[in-house]
Design a protein around this motif. Structure first.
Motif, PDB file in Angstrom:
ATOM      1  N   MET A   1       8.978 -18.098  22.814  1.00  0.00           N
ATOM      2  CA  MET A   1       9.654 -18.895  23.801  1.00  0.00           C
ATOM      3  C   MET A   1       8.582 -19.587  24.648  1.00  0.00           C
ATOM      4  SD  MET A   1      12.192 -17.651  26.857  1.00  0.00           S
ATOM      5  CE  MET A   1      13.347 -17.038  25.689  1.00  0.00           C
ATOM      6  N   LEU A   2       8.722 -20.871  24.899  1.00  0.00           N
ATOM      7  CA  LEU A   2       7.791 -21.620  25.725  1.00  0.00           C
ATOM      8  C   LEU A   2       8.186 -21.474  27.191  1.00  0.00           C
ATOM      9  CD1 LEU A   2       5.358 -23.512  25.797  1.00  0.00           C
ATOM     10  CD2 LEU A   2       6.921 -25.424  25.570  1.00  0.00           C
ATOM     11  N   GLU A   3       7.269 -20.941  27.976  1.00  0.00           N
ATOM     12  CA  GLU A   3       7.519 -20.721  29.398  1.00  0.00           C
ATOM     13  C   GLU A   3       7.236 -21.996  30.183  1.00  0.00           C
ATOM     14  OE1 GLU A   3       8.867 -18.021  30.342  1.00  0.00           O
ATOM     15  OE2 GLU A   3       8.436 -16.633  28.736  1.00  0.00           O
ATOM     16  N   ILE A   4       7.776 -22.116  31.382  1.00  0.00           N
ATOM     17  CA  ILE A   4       7.575 -23.286  32.224  1.00  0.00           C
ATOM     18  C   ILE A   4       6.096 -23.493  32.556  1.00  0.00           C
ATOM     19  CG2 ILE A   4       7.916 -22.162  34.450  1.00  0.00           C
ATOM     20  CD1 ILE A   4       9.634 -24.692  35.174  1.00  0.00           C
ATOM     21  N   SER A   5       5.312 -22.417  32.515  1.00  0.00           N
ATOM     22  CA  SER A   5       3.873 -22.491  32.787  1.00  0.00           C
ATOM     23  C   SER A   5       3.089 -23.034  31.594  1.00  0.00           C
ATOM     24  CB  SER A   5       3.342 -21.100  33.135  1.00  0.00           C
ATOM     25  OG  SER A   5       3.466 -20.249  32.005  1.00  0.00           O
ATOM     26  N   GLY A   6       3.751 -23.194  30.447  1.00  0.00           N
ATOM     27  CA  GLY A   6       3.082 -23.644  29.241  1.00  0.00           C
ATOM     28  C   GLY A   6       2.631 -22.499  28.360  1.00  0.00           C
ATOM     29  N   GLU A   7       2.790 -21.262  28.814  1.00  0.00           N
ATOM     30  CA  GLU A   7       2.429 -20.100  28.019  1.00  0.00           C
ATOM     31  C   GLU A   7       3.562 -19.766  27.054  1.00  0.00           C
ATOM     32  OE1 GLU A   7       1.510 -17.053  30.844  1.00  0.00           O
ATOM     33  OE2 GLU A   7      -0.414 -17.945  31.354  1.00  0.00           O
ATOM     34  N   ILE A   8       3.215 -19.011  26.014  1.00  0.00           N
ATOM     35  CA  ILE A   8       4.212 -18.612  25.023  1.00  0.00           C
ATOM     36  C   ILE A   8       4.506 -17.128  25.158  1.00  0.00           C
ATOM     37  CG2 ILE A   8       4.647 -18.321  22.557  1.00  0.00           C
ATOM     38  CD1 ILE A   8       2.993 -20.801  22.070  1.00  0.00           C
ATOM     39  N   SER A   9       5.798 -16.791  25.167  1.00  0.00           N
ATOM     40  CA  SER A   9       6.229 -15.390  25.149  1.00  0.00           C
ATOM     41  C   SER A   9       6.878 -15.125  23.799  1.00  0.00           C
ATOM     42  CB  SER A   9       7.260 -15.126  26.256  1.00  0.00           C
ATOM     43  OG  SER A   9       6.680 -15.274  27.525  1.00  0.00           O
ATOM     44  N   PRO A  10       6.238 -14.285  22.954  1.00  0.00           N
ATOM     45  CA  PRO A  10       6.854 -13.985  21.660  1.00  0.00           C
ATOM     46  C   PRO A  10       8.162 -13.224  21.838  1.00  0.00           C
ATOM     47  CG  PRO A  10       4.607 -13.084  21.809  1.00  0.00           C
ATOM     48  CD  PRO A  10       4.969 -13.625  23.151  1.00  0.00           C
ATOM     49  N   LEU A  11       9.110 -13.525  20.985  1.00  0.00           N
ATOM     50  CA  LEU A  11      10.382 -12.801  20.966  1.00  0.00           C
ATOM     51  C   LEU A  11      10.294 -11.783  19.839  1.00  0.00           C
ATOM     52  CD1 LEU A  11      12.826 -15.800  21.365  1.00  0.00           C
ATOM     53  CD2 LEU A  11      11.966 -14.288  23.133  1.00  0.00           C
ATOM     54  N   PHE A  12      10.570 -10.538  20.129  1.00  0.00           N
ATOM     55  CA  PHE A  12      10.474  -9.493  19.123  1.00  0.00           C
ATOM     56  C   PHE A  12      11.842  -9.186  18.542  1.00  0.00           C
ATOM     57  CE2 PHE A  12       6.778  -8.675  21.866  1.00  0.00           C
ATOM     58  CZ  PHE A  12       5.786  -8.763  20.911  1.00  0.00           C
ATOM     59  N   PHE A  13      11.861  -8.929  17.238  1.00  0.00           N
ATOM     60  CA  PHE A  13      13.078  -8.587  16.525  1.00  0.00           C
ATOM     61  C   PHE A  13      12.976  -7.158  16.007  1.00  0.00           C
ATOM     62  CE2 PHE A  13      12.709 -13.165  16.215  1.00  0.00           C
ATOM     63  CZ  PHE A  13      14.006 -13.596  16.471  1.00  0.00           C
ATOM     64  N   GLU A  14      14.099  -6.520  15.836  1.00  0.00           N
ATOM     65  CA  GLU A  14      14.120  -5.211  15.188  1.00  0.00           C
ATOM     66  C   GLU A  14      13.595  -5.398  13.762  1.00  0.00           C
ATOM     67  OE1 GLU A  14      14.830  -2.359  16.662  1.00  0.00           O
ATOM     68  OE2 GLU A  14      15.219  -3.441  18.521  1.00  0.00           O
TER      69      GLU A  14
ATOM     70  N   ILE B   1       2.161 -17.503  15.056  1.00  0.00           N
ATOM     71  CA  ILE B   1       1.869 -18.115  16.355  1.00  0.00           C
ATOM     72  C   ILE B   1       0.391 -18.037  16.698  1.00  0.00           C
ATOM     73  CG2 ILE B   1       4.183 -17.736  17.275  1.00  0.00           C
ATOM     74  CD1 ILE B   1       3.009 -15.357  18.876  1.00  0.00           C
ATOM     75  N   PHE B   2      -0.380 -17.295  15.905  1.00  0.00           N
ATOM     76  CA  PHE B   2      -1.809 -17.197  16.163  1.00  0.00           C
ATOM     77  C   PHE B   2      -2.527 -18.347  15.481  1.00  0.00           C
ATOM     78  CE2 PHE B   2      -0.098 -12.883  16.272  1.00  0.00           C
ATOM     79  CZ  PHE B   2      -0.360 -12.594  17.594  1.00  0.00           C
ATOM     80  N   PRO B   3      -3.553 -18.907  16.124  1.00  0.00           N
ATOM     81  CA  PRO B   3      -4.256 -20.048  15.521  1.00  0.00           C
ATOM     82  C   PRO B   3      -4.923 -19.670  14.205  1.00  0.00           C
ATOM     83  CG  PRO B   3      -5.011 -19.645  17.779  1.00  0.00           C
ATOM     84  CD  PRO B   3      -4.098 -18.528  17.408  1.00  0.00           C
ATOM     85  N   SER B   4      -4.838 -20.568  13.268  1.00  0.00           N
ATOM     86  CA  SER B   4      -5.581 -20.464  12.016  1.00  0.00           C
ATOM     87  C   SER B   4      -5.691 -21.879  11.476  1.00  0.00           C
ATOM     88  CB  SER B   4      -4.891 -19.546  11.021  1.00  0.00           C
ATOM     89  OG  SER B   4      -3.686 -20.099  10.585  1.00  0.00           O
ATOM     90  N   GLU B   5      -6.550 -22.065  10.521  1.00  0.00           N
ATOM     91  CA  GLU B   5      -6.746 -23.406  10.001  1.00  0.00           C
ATOM     92  C   GLU B   5      -5.593 -23.804   9.079  1.00  0.00           C
ATOM     93  OE1 GLU B   5     -10.479 -25.464   8.033  1.00  0.00           O
ATOM     94  OE2 GLU B   5     -10.961 -24.009   9.607  1.00  0.00           O
ATOM     95  N   ALA B   6      -5.018 -24.955   9.318  1.00  0.00           N
ATOM     96  CA  ALA B   6      -3.964 -25.474   8.452  1.00  0.00           C
ATOM     97  C   ALA B   6      -4.627 -26.082   7.224  1.00  0.00           C
ATOM     98  CB  ALA B   6      -3.147 -26.519   9.190  1.00  0.00           C
ATOM     99  N   PHE B   7      -3.866 -26.244   6.162  1.00  0.00           N
ATOM    100  CA  PHE B   7      -4.431 -26.803   4.952  1.00  0.00           C
ATOM    101  C   PHE B   7      -3.399 -27.676   4.268  1.00  0.00           C
ATOM    102  CE2 PHE B   7      -3.123 -22.439   4.620  1.00  0.00           C
ATOM    103  CZ  PHE B   7      -2.161 -22.471   3.644  1.00  0.00           C
ATOM    104  N   SER B   8      -3.849 -28.508   3.354  1.00  0.00           N
ATOM    105  CA  SER B   8      -2.959 -29.455   2.694  1.00  0.00           C
ATOM    106  C   SER B   8      -2.054 -28.746   1.697  1.00  0.00           C
ATOM    107  CB  SER B   8      -3.775 -30.530   1.979  1.00  0.00           C
ATOM    108  OG  SER B   8      -4.474 -29.946   0.909  1.00  0.00           O
ATOM    109  N   ALA B   9      -0.960 -29.402   1.329  1.00  0.00           N
ATOM    110  CA  ALA B   9       0.016 -28.820   0.414  1.00  0.00           C
ATOM    111  C   ALA B   9      -0.596 -28.512  -0.945  1.00  0.00           C
ATOM    112  CB  ALA B   9       1.206 -29.756   0.258  1.00  0.00           C
ATOM    113  N   GLU B  10      -1.536 -29.325  -1.406  1.00  0.00           N
ATOM    114  CA  GLU B  10      -2.089 -29.066  -2.740  1.00  0.00           C
ATOM    115  C   GLU B  10      -2.874 -27.758  -2.788  1.00  0.00           C
ATOM    116  OE1 GLU B  10      -6.110 -31.671  -3.155  1.00  0.00           O
ATOM    117  OE2 GLU B  10      -4.240 -32.791  -3.033  1.00  0.00           O
ATOM    118  N   LEU B  11      -3.423 -27.312  -1.676  1.00  0.00           N
ATOM    119  CA  LEU B  11      -4.111 -26.030  -1.620  1.00  0.00           C
ATOM    120  C   LEU B  11      -3.134 -24.875  -1.404  1.00  0.00           C
ATOM    121  CD1 LEU B  11      -7.181 -26.951   0.602  1.00  0.00           C
ATOM    122  CD2 LEU B  11      -7.119 -26.693  -1.875  1.00  0.00           C
ATOM    123  N   ALA B  12      -1.939 -25.168  -0.942  1.00  0.00           N
ATOM    124  CA  ALA B  12      -0.985 -24.127  -0.570  1.00  0.00           C
ATOM    125  C   ALA B  12      -0.109 -23.647  -1.720  1.00  0.00           C
ATOM    126  CB  ALA B  12      -0.089 -24.642   0.551  1.00  0.00           C
ATOM    127  N   ASN B  13      -0.027 -24.392  -2.807  1.00  0.00           N
ATOM    128  CA  ASN B  13       0.918 -24.059  -3.880  1.00  0.00           C
ATOM    129  C   ASN B  13       0.447 -22.873  -4.713  1.00  0.00           C
ATOM    130  OD1 ASN B  13       3.077 -25.861  -3.482  1.00  0.00           O
ATOM    131  ND2 ASN B  13       1.745 -27.520  -4.113  1.00  0.00           N
TER     132      ASN B  13
END
Length: 76
Positions: A1-14, A24-36
């Motif tokens: 959930m995006l807070e008014i302060s700009g921070e993120i509060s994760p919502l936990f599920f059972e 939600i943690f940063p990592s390097e994105a990659f192109s679709a051809e590398l993802a298949n």
């Protein structure tokens, strides 16, 4: 959930309610051809999950970068 302060509060599920989605943690994105590799991937722009073959562009938003989708459970 995006807070008014700009921070993120994760919502936990059972554990039995956890679904596959964009990490939600940063990592390097990659192109679709590398993802298949037959694993679910999430669009880095909108979070749409492609279960098998990752399209060159996201069918929801047109985004072109993907991250491996996760289905991690919360560790208490």
């Amino acid at each position: 959930m995006l807070e008014i302060s700009g921070e993120i509060s994760p919502l936990f599920f059972e554990d039995e309610e956890v679904i596959t989605g964009l990490p939600i943690f940063p990592s390097e994105a990659f192109s679709a051809e590398l993802a298949n590799k037959g694993l679910p991937h999430a669009c880095d722009t909108c979070g749409y999950v492609a279960d098998e073959k990752v399209p060159a562009k996201c069918t929801d938003c047109g985004g072109e970068t993907w991250k491996p989708a996760i289905r991690s459970k919360r560790i208490a």
